[in-house]
Design a protein around this motif. Sequence first.
Motif, short mmCIF file in Angstrom:
data_model
loop_
_atom_site.label_atom_id
_atom_site.label_comp_id
_atom_site.label_asym_id
_atom_site.label_seq_id
_atom_site.Cartn_x
_atom_site.Cartn_y
_atom_site.Cartn_z
N ASP A 124 87.49 145.69 21.73
CA ASP A 124 88.27 145.70 23.59
C ASP A 124 87.49 144.31 24.26
O ASP A 124 87.30 143.46 22.90
CB ASP A 124 89.04 146.96 23.68
CG ASP A 124 89.28 147.71 23.73
OD1 ASP A 124 90.66 146.98 23.18
OD2 ASP A 124 89.17 149.16 23.88
N SER A 125 86.60 144.51 25.52
CA SER A 125 86.62 143.42 26.12
C SER A 125 84.91 143.64 25.79
O SER A 125 83.49 142.63 26.73
CB SER A 125 87.00 143.82 27.28
OG SER A 125 86.23 144.78 27.67
N CYS A 126 83.72 144.08 24.99
CA CYS A 126 82.26 144.47 25.30
C CYS A 126 82.08 143.62 24.14
O CYS A 126 81.23 142.78 25.21
CB CYS A 126 81.85 145.74 23.97
SG CYS A 126 82.66 147.34 24.58
N PRO A 127 82.48 142.71 23.54
CA PRO A 127 81.95 140.87 23.34
C PRO A 127 81.36 140.47 24.76
O PRO A 127 81.41 139.64 24.56
CB PRO A 127 83.07 140.69 22.26
CG PRO A 127 83.03 141.33 21.61
CD PRO A 127 84.10 142.43 23.07
N THR A 128 82.38 140.38 25.55
CA THR A 128 82.63 139.29 27.13
C THR A 128 80.79 140.08 27.52
O THR A 128 81.40 140.87 27.35
CB THR A 128 83.99 139.12 27.08
OG1 THR A 128 83.88 140.46 27.96
CG2 THR A 128 85.20 138.51 26.52
N SER A 129 81.37 138.84 28.43
CA SER A 129 80.28 138.91 29.41
C SER A 129 80.46 139.73 31.04
O SER A 129 81.90 139.10 31.23
CB SER A 129 79.81 138.02 29.94
OG SER A 129 78.48 138.44 30.86
N HIS A 130 80.32 141.27 31.63
CA HIS A 130 80.75 140.97 32.94
C HIS A 130 79.86 141.13 34.05
O HIS A 130 78.60 141.26 33.37
CB HIS A 130 81.16 142.99 32.84
CG HIS A 130 81.99 142.80 31.58
ND1 HIS A 130 83.62 143.03 31.50
CD2 HIS A 130 82.19 143.45 30.36
CE1 HIS A 130 84.68 143.28 30.63
NE2 HIS A 130 83.54 143.76 29.92
N CYS A 131 79.85 140.73 34.74
CA CYS A 131 79.07 139.47 35.72
C CYS A 131 79.07 139.46 36.92
O CYS A 131 81.06 140.31 37.51
CB CYS A 131 78.84 138.29 35.35
SG CYS A 131 80.02 137.18 35.87
N VAL A 132 78.10 140.15 37.88
CA VAL A 132 78.67 140.36 39.61
C VAL A 132 77.34 139.38 40.10
O VAL A 132 76.20 138.86 39.52
CB VAL A 132 78.27 141.49 40.31
CG1 VAL A 132 79.34 142.42 39.41
CG2 VAL A 132 76.97 141.70 39.60
N SER A 133 77.22 138.70 41.58
CA SER A 133 76.66 137.99 42.03
C SER A 133 76.21 138.35 43.29
O SER A 133 77.22 138.73 43.94
CB SER A 133 76.74 136.54 41.69
OG SER A 133 78.12 135.63 42.18
N ARG A 134 74.74 137.98 43.88
CA ARG A 134 74.58 138.02 44.48
C ARG A 134 74.15 136.87 45.68
O ARG A 134 73.41 136.44 44.42
CB ARG A 134 73.90 139.51 45.35
CG ARG A 134 73.04 139.47 46.45
CD ARG A 134 72.69 140.93 46.60
NE ARG A 134 73.51 141.84 47.27
CZ ARG A 134 73.18 143.13 46.52
NH1 ARG A 134 72.69 143.42 45.20
NH2 ARG A 134 74.14 144.19 46.72
N THR A 135 74.16 136.17 46.76
CA THR A 135 73.06 135.46 47.24
C THR A 135 71.84 135.50 47.55
O THR A 135 72.15 136.65 48.47
CB THR A 135 74.19 134.61 48.17
OG1 THR A 135 75.34 133.53 47.01
CG2 THR A 135 73.81 133.08 48.46
N LEU A 136 70.76 134.75 46.83
CA LEU A 136 69.71 135.16 47.80
C LEU A 136 68.89 134.07 48.64
O LEU A 136 69.36 133.28 48.32
CB LEU A 136 68.64 136.03 46.76
CG LEU A 136 68.67 137.23 47.04
CD1 LEU A 136 69.18 137.70 46.39
CD2 LEU A 136 67.06 137.42 45.73
N VAL A 137 68.84 134.09 50.31
CA VAL A 137 68.35 133.06 50.63
C VAL A 137 67.11 132.96 50.52
O VAL A 137 66.03 133.93 50.86
CB VAL A 137 68.74 133.21 52.14
CG1 VAL A 137 68.35 131.84 52.75
CG2 VAL A 137 70.34 133.64 52.22
N VAL A 138 66.60 131.91 50.19
CA VAL A 138 64.66 131.80 50.37
C VAL A 138 64.07 130.68 51.34
O VAL A 138 65.08 129.42 51.46
CB VAL A 138 64.60 131.62 48.55
CG1 VAL A 138 62.75 130.35 48.39
CG2 VAL A 138 65.37 131.54 47.82
N VAL A 139 63.62 131.44 51.79
CA VAL A 139 62.99 130.00 53.19
C VAL A 139 61.73 129.73 52.67
O VAL A 139 60.50 130.48 52.15
CB VAL A 139 62.64 131.31 54.24
CG1 VAL A 139 64.60 131.76 55.03
CG2 VAL A 139 62.36 132.84 54.08
N PRO A 140 61.17 128.61 53.11
CA PRO A 140 60.08 128.58 53.10
C PRO A 140 58.77 129.56 53.36
O PRO A 140 59.05 129.95 54.15
CB PRO A 140 59.66 127.75 53.75
CG PRO A 140 61.45 126.99 53.94
CD PRO A 140 61.39 128.37 54.07
#
Length: 190
Positions: free
Chosen positions: A174-190
């Motif tokens: 089935d869908s195993c050869p495809t990639s399943h993804c999620v994202s989360r935004t990280l804020v990087v400060v100086p």
Amino acid sequence: MLLALPAARAQQAGDTLSAACPAPRVVELCVELDASRAVDPGAGPLTFRWDMGDGTQLTGPIVAHCYQARKQYTVQLDVVEEATGEVRRAEKLIPVDFTQEIVLNFRAGPTDTVRVGQPVVFDALDSQLPLCQNVVVLWDFRDGFVTNGRRVQHAFRRPGQYPVRMSLRGNGPDSCPTSHCVSRTLVVVP
């Protein structure tokens, strides 16, 4: 009735540029069970006793319960005839299996805001593609660095907002050869 989340988004194989992966969702391990239609006119009023399979006991015709671990459980419903006190053990056995659903989630350090150069641990938690074999966890930090592994560490070199993406890729039907993804935004400060 088992409550299910919408299916995870599948990317096309080889897609390494898209940042349009959905945010991780907290996957609740919850069930709602309803025995209110179980009637026995000859027995009179009934009491429903539920053994949820994890040590939790509930009473009532309709129950809801959330589990703490992603495992298989067997819920046992005992019915008590109130007039006679007779207990009908294992009137119904209900399998509850949380091990066969796609789970995409990750943790990124203690907060979503970090300092430049501060090492951040990324953990794929209990992410899984249960029907796939040889699942690989891929990380794209959106700053030019990529790596793989269930638990990795990375430090950002410049301030900014980075939509970090975690992808699961596996081999199988089935869908195993495809990639399943999620994202989360990280804020990087100086």
